[in-house]
Design an enzyme around this catalytic site. Sequence first.
Site, PDB file in Angstrom:
ATOM      1  N   ASP A   1       1.166  -3.058  -4.248  1.00 17.26           N
ATOM      2  CA  ASP A   1       1.932  -2.444  -3.161  1.00 17.26           C
ATOM      3  C   ASP A   1       0.982  -2.052  -2.030  1.00 17.26           C
ATOM      4  O   ASP A   1      -0.185  -1.732  -2.284  1.00 17.26           O
ATOM      5  CB  ASP A   1       2.555  -1.103  -3.589  1.00 17.26           C
ATOM      6  CG  ASP A   1       3.453  -1.243  -4.773  1.00 17.26           C
ATOM      7  OD1 ASP A   1       3.957  -2.338  -4.997  1.00 17.26           O
ATOM      8  OD2 ASP A   1       3.632  -0.210  -5.450  1.00 17.26           O
TER       9      ASP A   1
HETATM   10  N1  URA Z   1       3.027  -1.273 -10.104  1.00 20.60           N
HETATM   11  C1  URA Z   1       3.289  -0.617  -8.959  1.00 20.60           C
HETATM   12  O1  URA Z   1       4.122   0.269  -8.929  1.00 20.60           O
HETATM   13  N2  URA Z   1       2.604  -0.957  -7.875  1.00 20.60           N
HETATM   14  C2  URA Z   1       1.668  -1.927  -7.857  1.00 20.60           C
HETATM   15  O2  URA Z   1       1.069  -2.205  -6.827  1.00 20.60           O
HETATM   16  C3  URA Z   1       1.402  -2.596  -9.062  1.00 20.60           C
HETATM   17  C4  URA Z   1       2.105  -2.256 -10.171  1.00 20.60           C
END
Ligand code: URA
Length: 268
Positions: free
Chosen positions: A133
């Site tokens: 993310d």
């Molecule tokens: N899970 C999440 O919530 N965010 C990420 O970037 C990777 C796994």
Amino acid sequence: MKANRQPLRDRDLYPEGYTDERDTTEVPNGVRLQKVLAQAGVASRRACEEMIGDGRVTVDGQVVRRFGAKVDPAKQVIHVDGKRIPTAPDLVYYALNKPIGVVSTMNDPQGRPCLADYVEELAPRLFHVGRLDTETEGLLLLTNDGELANRLTHPSYGVQKKYWAKVPGPISRDLGRRLKQGVELEDGIARADSFTVVQEHGQQALVEVVLHEGRNHVVRRMLEESGHRVIDLARIEFGPVKLGRTKPGTVRALTLKEVGDLYAAVKL
Ligand code: URA
């Protein structure tokens, strides 16, 4: 009288039951095996010759002991002691510590900071192995080895990722059990492979979650669903590769061992 001279065959040279070592490696314009290994960083040429002589090296699955065997480093699959050695000269493997605020794409039409800002110069056509993310920092692998990248992200290989999440405390005693049993999310159940409380200081805690799937925001959603909205999230391991001391915004080349371990993790 003329001697009846027949060429020697393997079965004349080797006792019955002697399996290995048929040496089929003679590639036109090939490169000497010890040179390929030394260039890949395995050891000095001399030491690589010894490894070959000791029967520790296979090419396309066959032990090669013959001195001077030539191989095609771009096409043939070479293992030392059972570990795959990346020998293709144009394949590269990197680890980036993606900073918060950087989108996990090679270019962003909205002009936000993206992965290309960190890795563009390193090699053409690099792929990022999965995503993080924008608000998550941590380990992101990049390579131009398409087969490896595909397998690392394919759920059937079940490669584990380890995350550290800062969440509000206190942590209930059964949080780990609940996450491992599975949390119902809108797109199906998500299960952690393991869960540990790393630190707990009253209102805040640092927890470690390991899982082998890659759905969007999955760690955030699992924790939120369990009553702990994530404050900060970082990925610290991807399969056998650890983030280690790689600082946010910096990139490092993976070691020979790390690449070999990644191959092994996806049976390449
Ligand atoms: N899970 C999440 O919530 N965010 C990420 O970037 C990777 C796994």
